[in-house]
Scaffold this active site. Structure first.
Site, PDB file in Angstrom:
ATOM      1  N   ARG A  24      -7.370  41.063-118.499  1.00  0.00           N
ATOM      2  CA  ARG A  24      -7.949  42.365-118.171  1.00  0.00           C
ATOM      3  C   ARG A  24      -7.265  43.051-116.981  1.00  0.00           C
ATOM      4  O   ARG A  24      -7.505  44.207-116.695  1.00  0.00           O
ATOM      5  CB  ARG A  24      -9.452  42.224-117.898  1.00  0.00           C
ATOM      6  CG  ARG A  24     -10.261  42.175-119.185  1.00  0.00           C
ATOM      7  CD  ARG A  24     -11.730  42.007-118.898  1.00  0.00           C
ATOM      8  NE  ARG A  24     -12.069  40.629-118.590  1.00  0.00           N
ATOM      9  CZ  ARG A  24     -13.207  40.256-118.008  1.00  0.00           C
ATOM     10  NH1 ARG A  24     -14.081  41.163-117.620  1.00  0.00           N
ATOM     11  NH2 ARG A  24     -13.445  38.987-117.776  1.00  0.00           N
ATOM     12  N   LYS A  31      -3.329  36.757-112.686  1.00  0.00           N
ATOM     13  CA  LYS A  31      -4.495  37.269-111.952  1.00  0.00           C
ATOM     14  C   LYS A  31      -4.590  36.728-110.528  1.00  0.00           C
ATOM     15  O   LYS A  31      -4.751  37.499-109.587  1.00  0.00           O
ATOM     16  CB  LYS A  31      -5.766  36.946-112.722  1.00  0.00           C
ATOM     17  CG  LYS A  31      -7.024  37.316-111.964  1.00  0.00           C
ATOM     18  CD  LYS A  31      -8.243  37.382-112.836  1.00  0.00           C
ATOM     19  CE  LYS A  31      -8.836  36.039-113.113  1.00  0.00           C
ATOM     20  NZ  LYS A  31     -10.155  36.185-113.779  1.00  0.00           N
ATOM     21  N   ASN A 176     -25.847  31.860-111.478  1.00  0.00           N
ATOM     22  CA  ASN A 176     -24.939  30.837-110.973  1.00  0.00           C
ATOM     23  C   ASN A 176     -23.665  31.496-110.439  1.00  0.00           C
ATOM     24  O   ASN A 176     -23.050  32.305-111.124  1.00  0.00           O
ATOM     25  CB  ASN A 176     -24.603  29.898-112.142  1.00  0.00           C
ATOM     26  CG  ASN A 176     -23.599  28.828-111.759  1.00  0.00           C
ATOM     27  OD1 ASN A 176     -23.516  28.435-110.600  1.00  0.00           O
ATOM     28  ND2 ASN A 176     -22.848  28.367-112.743  1.00  0.00           N
ATOM     29  N   ASN A 383      19.687  58.586 -71.964  1.00  0.00           N
ATOM     30  CA  ASN A 383      19.114  59.672 -72.741  1.00  0.00           C
ATOM     31  C   ASN A 383      19.982  59.930 -73.975  1.00  0.00           C
ATOM     32  O   ASN A 383      21.134  60.324 -73.857  1.00  0.00           O
ATOM     33  CB  ASN A 383      19.007  60.941 -71.884  1.00  0.00           C
ATOM     34  CG  ASN A 383      18.062  61.931 -72.542  1.00  0.00           C
ATOM     35  OD1 ASN A 383      18.108  62.139 -73.748  1.00  0.00           O
ATOM     36  ND2 ASN A 383      17.191  62.536 -71.750  1.00  0.00           N
ATOM     37  N   TYR A 393      28.425  51.258 -88.930  1.00  0.00           N
ATOM     38  CA  TYR A 393      28.844  50.613 -90.168  1.00  0.00           C
ATOM     39  C   TYR A 393      30.115  51.268 -90.672  1.00  0.00           C
ATOM     40  O   TYR A 393      30.164  52.477 -90.870  1.00  0.00           O
ATOM     41  CB  TYR A 393      27.708  50.765 -91.186  1.00  0.00           C
ATOM     42  CG  TYR A 393      27.906  50.012 -92.476  1.00  0.00           C
ATOM     43  CD1 TYR A 393      28.248  48.665 -92.484  1.00  0.00           C
ATOM     44  CD2 TYR A 393      27.697  50.651 -93.687  1.00  0.00           C
ATOM     45  CE1 TYR A 393      28.404  47.980 -93.668  1.00  0.00           C
ATOM     46  CE2 TYR A 393      27.845  49.962 -94.884  1.00  0.00           C
ATOM     47  CZ  TYR A 393      28.197  48.633 -94.875  1.00  0.00           C
ATOM     48  OH  TYR A 393      28.343  47.948 -96.057  1.00  0.00           O
TER      49      TYR A 393
HETATM   50  C1  UD1 Z   1     -18.990  30.664-115.233  1.00  0.00           C
HETATM   51  C2  UD1 Z   1     -20.232  29.815-115.249  1.00  0.00           C
HETATM   52  C3  UD1 Z   1     -21.456  30.725-115.101  1.00  0.00           C
HETATM   53  C4  UD1 Z   1     -21.345  31.524-113.834  1.00  0.00           C
HETATM   54  C5  UD1 Z   1     -20.027  32.286-113.804  1.00  0.00           C
HETATM   55  C6  UD1 Z   1     -19.826  32.935-112.456  1.00  0.00           C
HETATM   56  C7  UD1 Z   1     -19.731  27.927-116.682  1.00  0.00           C
HETATM   57  C8  UD1 Z   1     -19.870  27.349-118.025  1.00  0.00           C
HETATM   58  N1  UD1 Z   1     -20.300  29.100-116.491  1.00  0.00           N
HETATM   59  O1  UD1 Z   1     -19.077  31.477-116.367  1.00  0.00           O
HETATM   60  O2  UD1 Z   1     -22.639  29.951-115.066  1.00  0.00           O
HETATM   61  O3  UD1 Z   1     -22.445  32.424-113.742  1.00  0.00           O
HETATM   62  O4  UD1 Z   1     -18.920  31.406-114.021  1.00  0.00           O
HETATM   63  O5  UD1 Z   1     -18.706  33.765-112.524  1.00  0.00           O
HETATM   64  O6  UD1 Z   1     -19.153  27.311-115.811  1.00  0.00           O
HETATM   65  N2  UD1 Z   1     -11.630  28.310-115.897  1.00  0.00           N
HETATM   66  C9  UD1 Z   1     -10.605  27.399-116.014  1.00  0.00           C
HETATM   67  N3  UD1 Z   1     -10.471  26.669-117.159  1.00  0.00           N
HETATM   68  C10 UD1 Z   1     -11.339  26.811-118.210  1.00  0.00           C
HETATM   69  C11 UD1 Z   1     -12.374  27.758-118.078  1.00  0.00           C
HETATM   70  C12 UD1 Z   1     -12.507  28.483-116.929  1.00  0.00           C
HETATM   71  O7  UD1 Z   1      -9.802  27.244-115.076  1.00  0.00           O
HETATM   72  O8  UD1 Z   1     -11.144  26.113-119.201  1.00  0.00           O
HETATM   73  C13 UD1 Z   1     -11.767  29.100-114.670  1.00  0.00           C
HETATM   74  C14 UD1 Z   1     -11.512  30.569-114.915  1.00  0.00           C
HETATM   75  O9  UD1 Z   1     -10.159  30.894-114.659  1.00  0.00           O
HETATM   76  C15 UD1 Z   1     -12.415  31.244-113.963  1.00  0.00           C
HETATM   77  C16 UD1 Z   1     -13.566  30.276-113.783  1.00  0.00           C
HETATM   78  O10 UD1 Z   1     -13.095  29.032-114.227  1.00  0.00           O
HETATM   79  O11 UD1 Z   1     -11.809  31.413-112.695  1.00  0.00           O
HETATM   80  C17 UD1 Z   1     -14.798  30.707-114.539  1.00  0.00           C
HETATM   81  O12 UD1 Z   1     -14.492  30.735-115.896  1.00  0.00           O
HETATM   82  P1  UD1 Z   1     -15.129  31.783-116.876  1.00  0.00           P
HETATM   83  O13 UD1 Z   1     -14.707  31.490-118.240  1.00  0.00           O
HETATM   84  O14 UD1 Z   1     -14.923  33.133-116.346  1.00  0.00           O
HETATM   85  O15 UD1 Z   1     -16.659  31.377-116.753  1.00  0.00           O
HETATM   86  P2  UD1 Z   1     -17.855  32.299-117.039  1.00  0.00           P
HETATM   87  O16 UD1 Z   1     -18.070  32.358-118.485  1.00  0.00           O
HETATM   88  O17 UD1 Z   1     -17.726  33.575-116.326  1.00  0.00           O
END
Ligand code: UD1
Ligand code: CA
Length: 463
Positions: A24, A31, A176, A383, A393
């Site tokens: 995005r 990012k 969360n 001055n 150069y």
């Molecule tokens: C997650 C939480 C959710 C919380 C939210 C806050 C879980 C299942 N859910 O949801 O409860 O409210 O964050 O923003 O944890 N990432 C990885 N590898 C993966 C998946 C994710 O590195 O396989 C990283 C992503 O880059 C990101 C973060 O973990 O920085 C959160 O992942 P994302 O998929 O955005 O979780 P949410 O669905 O937003």
């Protein structure tokens, strides 16, 4: 600042999740490398993590994340590849083999850059070998976030992801943040037991909460302001986080006594070290490490990078100052450019459209208008007249110029380097000097003026 040491508590391991692609952002730059206040988002999180003095810091990066790893290769962290993005629980488990059982694990996110050390310190106080600590928030709109399910006594029972939540659960406002601290021994066991039979087919880190509750391991929640845990997924959120960061930094500076004309229009992208009664006007950008002495004034729309400015010096508007060392009581600008290794003594005046590069100017020397001073060493009280150019150069080499004390260069003079101008010399306006100029006296190096009295100006023939 007195820091509570987590002396009795177990050693800390921080895991930073950074495997997101960040589509995005619509950018070639991953990012977590997008800049916030001039530094990658992930660098902010790493710095916060390191400020907790962890025994280990692991960054979980994803497929194609080599660029991230390369950009931050100097950081004292361990890199763990999550080859497939199978959920936050899966991501954390990739790092667990690096972490000893007796450690306390803190999970952070590479795209949540504003979380403060103090908040994490407090959270870690709640966690322990048989206690989980969970950072929660009360956002205006909890859409998309996992919801915190509490029982009638207010105890956390589980986290239900938005996509898996029923109508009742969607009404829960407490969400969360994703940030959690848990003992490694138990966390390892819980992560192994995770299943992906949910609406997204992912291994949710959040499912460990219900597992802890089932084992009567207390889950202690701590609510934090949602501004502190904003995640960055697009450029709009990046700008929002930049604004919050700016507010935070500028508030600290204001409370430390710096006058900032408009805190929404001053960007500190690095560290500002300052004396008393410093004034910063609107549109100023400070980058890297900038030191401003007592009563320094920085005028509107200046950029100052990795520079030091001495007491009482006034920088007028629209100056660009990069890696310069400016003495006390100087007047700089408006519209001046000080380039790397410009070193100005006390009381130096640099006026409009003057550029100084890799040059020293002694005390009370002046270059007030339209001049270039490059690769030169100037004495005191020199001055530099309007339009003076030091031609440093020759197309191949940068040559040096030495100018003694009390030299005056006339308007529109060119000093062809290598050049030495003796103390007290005066160079006549319009001179191009190519040979050493002796001290004292007037040196003229231009065509003699002559007048042809009987000269006739051509006239157009009459039609
Ligand atoms: C997650 C939480 C959710 C919380 C939210 C806050 C879980 C299942 N859910 O949801 O409860 O409210 O964050 O923003 O944890 N990432 C990885 N590898 C993966 C998946 C994710 O590195 O396989 C990283 C992503 O880059 C990101 C973060 O973990 O920085 C959160 O992942 P994302 O998929 O955005 O979780 P949410 O669905 O937003
Ligand atoms: Ca998210």
């Amino acid at each position: 600042m007195a820091r509570k040491k987590r002396a009795q508590s177990p050693p800390l391991a921080v895991i930073i999740l950074a495997a997101g692609q960040g589509k995005r952002m619509r950018s070639d730059l991953p990012k977590v490398l997008q800049p916030l206040a001039g530094r990658p988002l992930l660098k902010h999180v790493i710095d916060t993590a390191l400020s907790l003095q962890p025994a280990a810091t692991c960054i979980v990066y994803g497929h194609g994340g080599e660029q991230v790893r390369a950009a931050l290769s100097a950081e004292p962290v361990e890199w763990v590849l999550q080859a497939q993005r199978l959920g936050t629980g899966h991501a954390v488990s990739q790092a667990m083999p690096r972490i000893a059982d007796d450690q306390l694990v803190l999970v952070l996110y590479g795209d949540v850059p504003l979380v403060r050390r103090q908040t994490l310190d407090e959270l870690l106080q709640l966690a322990g070998p048989r206690r989980v600590a969970l950072l929660t928030m009360l956002p205006e709109d909890p859409t998309g976030y996992g919801r915190i399910v509490r029982n009638t006594r207010g105890q956390v029972q589980r986290i239900i992801e938005h996509q898996d939540a029923g109508k009742q659960q969607l009404r829960i406002r407490e969400a969360n943040t994703g940030i959690v601290a848990a003992p490694a021994r138990l966390l390892k066991k819980w992560l192994k037991a995770l299943r992906n039979d949910n609406s997204q087919g992912e291994y949710y880190l959040t499912d460990i909460i219900a597992m802890a509750v089932r084992e009567r391991i207390p889950v202690l929640p701590m609510v934090v302001s949602s501004a502190e845990v904003v995640g960055v997924n697009d450029k709009a959120q990046l700008a929002q986080v930049e604004a919050l960061h700016r507010q935070r930094i500028n508030r600290e500076l204001l409370l430390a006594g710096v006058t900032i004309a408009d805190p929404s229009r001053c960007d500190v992208r690095g560290t500002l070290l300052h004396g008393e009664d410093v004034f910063i006007d609107v549109g100023v950008v400070l980058e890297g490490t900038v030191r401003l002495g007592n009563r320094v004034r920085v005028g509107p729309y200046c950029v100052v990078r990795n520079s030091e400015i001495g007491e009482e010096t006034c920088v007028f508007g629209h100056c660009i100052i990069d890696s310069a060392d400016i003495g006390a009581n100087c007047l700089i600008g408006p519209f001046a450019r000080l380039r790397p290794a410009a070193v100005l003594g006390q009381g130096v005046h640099i006026g409009n459209f003057v550029e100084v590069k890799n040059s020293r100017m002694g005390g009370d020397s002046k270059a007030n208008h339209l001049a270039y001073v490059g690769d030169a060493q100037l004495g005191s009280r020199v001055n530099i007249g309007a339009g003076t150019i030091i031609a440093n150069y020759d197309g191949a080499h940068k040559n040096r110029t030495t100018i003694g004390d009390d030299v005056h260069t006339g308007s529109n003079s060119v000093l062809v380097a290598p050049m030495t101008v003796g103390a007290g010399a005066t160079i006549a306006a319009g001179s191009t000097v190519v040979k050493e100029v002796p001290p004292g006296g007037l040196t003229v190096a231009r065509a003699r003026q002559l007048t042809i009295a009987d000269w006739r100006r051509p006239v157009k023939p009459k039609k």
